[in-house]
Design an enzyme around this catalytic site. Structure first.
Site, PDB file in Angstrom:
ATOM      1  N   CYS A 114       0.822  -1.232   0.000  1.00 61.96           N
ATOM      2  CA  CYS A 114       0.000   0.000   0.000  1.00 61.96           C
ATOM      3  C   CYS A 114       0.849   1.272   0.000  1.00 61.96           C
ATOM      4  CB  CYS A 114      -0.947  -0.014   1.190  1.00 61.96           C
ATOM      5  SG  CYS A 114      -2.142  -1.356   1.052  1.00 61.96           S
ATOM      6  N   HIS A 259      -3.847   6.870   1.887  1.00 59.02           N
ATOM      7  CA  HIS A 259      -4.156   5.561   1.311  1.00 59.02           C
ATOM      8  C   HIS A 259      -5.562   5.131   1.732  1.00 59.02           C
ATOM      9  CE1 HIS A 259      -3.953   1.602  -0.131  1.00 59.02           C
ATOM     10  NE2 HIS A 259      -4.118   1.090   1.066  1.00 59.02           N
ATOM     11  N   ASN A 289     -10.016  -0.969  -1.423  1.00 62.48           N
ATOM     12  CA  ASN A 289      -8.565  -0.770  -1.287  1.00 62.48           C
ATOM     13  C   ASN A 289      -7.884  -1.312  -2.544  1.00 62.48           C
ATOM     14  OD1 ASN A 289      -5.864  -0.811  -0.609  1.00 62.48           O
ATOM     15  ND2 ASN A 289      -6.155  -1.819   1.367  1.00 62.48           N
TER      16      ASN A 289
HETATM   17  C1  LIG Z   1     -10.717  -5.456   8.633  1.00 67.03           C
HETATM   18  C2  LIG Z   1     -11.503  -4.511   9.521  1.00 67.03           C
HETATM   19  C3  LIG Z   1     -12.499  -3.713   8.701  1.00 67.03           C
HETATM   20  C4  LIG Z   1     -12.278  -5.382  10.514  1.00 67.03           C
HETATM   21  O1  LIG Z   1     -12.979  -4.555  11.396  1.00 67.03           O
HETATM   22  P1  LIG Z   1     -12.917  -4.825  12.961  1.00 67.03           P
HETATM   23  O2  LIG Z   1     -13.866  -3.909  13.601  1.00 67.03           O
HETATM   24  O3  LIG Z   1     -11.488  -4.760  13.388  1.00 67.03           O
HETATM   25  O4  LIG Z   1     -13.459  -6.278  13.046  1.00 67.03           O
HETATM   26  P2  LIG Z   1     -12.773  -7.589  13.648  1.00 67.03           P
HETATM   27  O5  LIG Z   1     -11.696  -8.092  12.747  1.00 67.03           O
HETATM   28  O6  LIG Z   1     -12.431  -7.384  15.087  1.00 67.03           O
HETATM   29  O7  LIG Z   1     -14.009  -8.541  13.563  1.00 67.03           O
HETATM   30  C5  LIG Z   1     -15.220  -8.274  14.272  1.00 67.03           C
HETATM   31  C6  LIG Z   1     -16.198  -9.364  13.920  1.00 67.03           C
HETATM   32  O8  LIG Z   1     -16.630  -9.211  12.559  1.00 67.03           O
HETATM   33  C7  LIG Z   1     -16.439 -10.424  11.846  1.00 67.03           C
HETATM   34  N1  LIG Z   1     -16.131 -10.122  10.465  1.00 67.03           N
HETATM   35  C8  LIG Z   1     -14.918  -9.994   9.855  1.00 67.03           C
HETATM   36  N2  LIG Z   1     -15.081  -9.712   8.554  1.00 67.03           N
HETATM   37  C9  LIG Z   1     -16.407  -9.669   8.333  1.00 67.03           C
HETATM   38  C10 LIG Z   1     -17.180  -9.416   7.197  1.00 67.03           C
HETATM   39  N3  LIG Z   1     -16.641  -9.146   6.009  1.00 67.03           N
HETATM   40  N4  LIG Z   1     -18.523  -9.424   7.330  1.00 67.03           N
HETATM   41  C11 LIG Z   1     -19.111  -9.692   8.511  1.00 67.03           C
HETATM   42  N5  LIG Z   1     -18.418  -9.942   9.632  1.00 67.03           N
HETATM   43  C12 LIG Z   1     -17.083  -9.927   9.550  1.00 67.03           C
HETATM   44  C13 LIG Z   1     -15.305 -11.100  12.575  1.00 67.03           C
HETATM   45  O9  LIG Z   1     -15.312 -12.493  12.336  1.00 67.03           O
HETATM   46  C14 LIG Z   1     -15.592 -10.757  14.005  1.00 67.03           C
HETATM   47  O10 LIG Z   1     -16.604 -11.618  14.487  1.00 67.03           O
HETATM   48  P3  LIG Z   1     -16.565 -12.132  16.015  1.00 67.03           P
HETATM   49  O11 LIG Z   1     -16.676 -10.907  16.856  1.00 67.03           O
HETATM   50  O12 LIG Z   1     -17.752 -13.041  16.075  1.00 67.03           O
HETATM   51  O13 LIG Z   1     -15.252 -12.830  16.164  1.00 67.03           O
HETATM   52  C15 LIG Z   1     -10.551  -3.561  10.278  1.00 67.03           C
HETATM   53  O14 LIG Z   1      -9.837  -4.262  11.252  1.00 67.03           O
HETATM   54  C16 LIG Z   1      -9.578  -2.859   9.386  1.00 67.03           C
HETATM   55  O15 LIG Z   1      -9.939  -2.105   8.523  1.00 67.03           O
HETATM   56  N6  LIG Z   1      -8.265  -3.042   9.616  1.00 67.03           N
HETATM   57  C17 LIG Z   1      -7.242  -2.393   8.853  1.00 67.03           C
HETATM   58  C18 LIG Z   1      -7.292  -2.871   7.440  1.00 67.03           C
HETATM   59  C19 LIG Z   1      -6.213  -2.297   6.607  1.00 67.03           C
HETATM   60  O16 LIG Z   1      -5.863  -1.168   6.757  1.00 67.03           O
HETATM   61  N7  LIG Z   1      -5.744  -3.146   5.727  1.00 67.03           N
HETATM   62  C20 LIG Z   1      -4.885  -2.852   4.693  1.00 67.03           C
HETATM   63  C21 LIG Z   1      -3.764  -1.972   5.012  1.00 67.03           C
HETATM   64  S1  LIG Z   1      -2.998  -1.716   3.543  1.00 67.03           S
END
Ligand SMILES: CC(C)(COP(=O)(O)OP(=O)(O)OC[C@H]1O[C@@H](n2cnc3c(N)ncnc32)[C@H](O)[C@@H]1OP(=O)(O)O)[C@@H](O)C(=O)NCCC(=O)NCCS
Length: 332
Positions: A114, A259, A289
């Site tokens: 990224c 980003h 993304n």
């Molecule tokens: C990925 C992201 C959106 C997830 O959001 P979050 O609030 O952290 O969610 P979590 O990973 O803690 O998951 C919360 C719950 O949602 C669920 N979940 C994950 N993806 C899901 C989806 N696509 N749809 C529905 N539920 C989902 C998980 O399984 C978890 O369930 P649980 O509580 O029963 O275990 C977030 O962490 C994020 O954006 N991180 C940074 C990503 C990033 O910058 N990536 C690239 C950098 S280049």
């Protein structure tokens, strides 16, 4: 020493638009969950097997060349940033060079995920200021959709990523006040496995096994919360560094393009920095993304929408796998 200016920009995304609702055929997810957690409404995906990243890059480049009234033969260097190269080797830059029909000119691949566009911009800026090259094409291009885990374990990453390409043509400017003012690049390999793709890999022998495939090691994996936590700290840090280095402040910023990994990350970054809404640009709702393509796509959209005028201060920042992160300050 001359500074580096943006001569022209262009971007291209595949025709196929994939809505959040469409994703529910593969994953247990919902439009509401995706929009609330990430701000994404839709993304573009290639028709798998028919379009490679270098095809998207070619289209973006054609637009940038046309707007600059230039021919491919006017370019003297290609820098191609990608996380999803067409092949393990050779690099995607040579495929783009071949498609442009300009044999001979150097083609460098940059593999900084990224932050790839910022690393590529920084290298191009150095070469231009040294006088080594005068017309450098920098592209960021990605095809994520062919590498997704369409099983249950893939839903966290699968909903976030889109395909696309952005291109900029850079060259020296005689105008002292304008151009790339500074770039700042960082990396911390201690976190490499928090966002990575394990196989296939020359670190393994064999590079990929049936066991790897069964375990899904060919798919990207992410510890989302850790990535989020680091991103909201590192991006503001590097924006502040970009401003301080140039004796500038938040009030001087015309536009911040961060980003586009998650709208919630960018909202926190803007709030932390005290930026007004009109000082930031986000388009993640339409593209998801697109990794190295994200920043050049956003720059082109801003240029076409008239949001950047000559003399405006543009700040870029990115954070991603590696971890890698950085910023650039540009007097447009
Ligand atoms: C990925 C992201 C959106 C997830 O959001 P979050 O609030 O952290 O969610 P979590 O990973 O803690 O998951 C919360 C719950 O949602 C669920 N979940 C994950 N993806 C899901 C989806 N696509 N749809 C529905 N539920 C989902 C998980 O399984 C978890 O369930 P649980 O509580 O029963 O275990 C977030 O962490 C994020 O954006 N991180 C940074 C990503 C990033 O910058 N990536 C690239 C950098 S280049």
């Amino acid at each position: 020493m001359p500074r580096t200016e943006f001569i022209s920009t262009g971007f291209h995304v595949p025709e196929r638009v994939v809505s959040n609702a469409e994703l529910t055929q593969w994953w247990e997810t919902s439009d509401e969950w995706i929009r609330e957690r990430s701000g994404i409404r839709e993304r573009h995906w290639v028709e798998g097997g028919k379009q490679a990243g270098s095809d998207l890059a070619l289209e973006a480049t054609r637009i940038a060349l046309e707007r600059a009234d230039m021919q491919p033969g006017d370019l003297d260097c290609i820098i191609y940033a990608t996380l999803s190269p067409d092949h393990f080797f050779p690099g995607s830059g040579v495929y783009l060079q071949r498609k442009l029909g300009v044999p001979g000119i150097p083609a460098l691949d940059v593999r900084n995920q990224c932050t790839g566009f910022l690393y590529a911009l920084s290298v191009a800026d150095g070469w231009i200021r040294m006088g080594q090259y005068r017309r450098i094409l920098v592209v960021g291009a990605e095809v994520h959709s062919t590498g997704m885990d369409f099983g249950p374990a893939g839903r966290d990453l699968g909903v976030l990523f889109g395909d696309g390409a952005g291109a900029v043509i850079l060259g020296p400017t005689g105008d002292d006040g304008r151009g790339v003012l500074s770039t700042h690049l960082f990396a911390d390999g201690r976190h490499a496995e928090l966002l990575w793709c394990e196989s296939d890999a020359s670190a393994h022998n064999p590079r990929i096994s049936h066991e790897d495939l069964d375990a899904g090691r060919q798919y990207p994996k992410m510890q989302g919360r850790d990535v989020f936590r680091h991103a909201v700290t590192r991006m503001p840090e590097t924006v502040k560094l970009a401003l301080e280095t140039n004796g500038l402040g938040i009030a001087d910023v015309k536009l911040l393009i961060a980003h586009q990994a998650n709208l919630r990350i960018n909202e926190m970054v803007a709030k932390h920095l005290g930026l007004r809404e009109d000082q930031v640009y986000n388009n993640i709702d339409r593209f998801g993304n697109t990794t190295a393509a994200t920043i050049p796509i956003a720059i082109d959209e801003c240029v076409q929408a008239g949001r950047l005028a000559r003399g405006d201060l543009l700040i870029l920042t990115a954070f991603g796998s590696g971890f890698t992160w950085g910023s650039a300050a540009i007097r447009w």
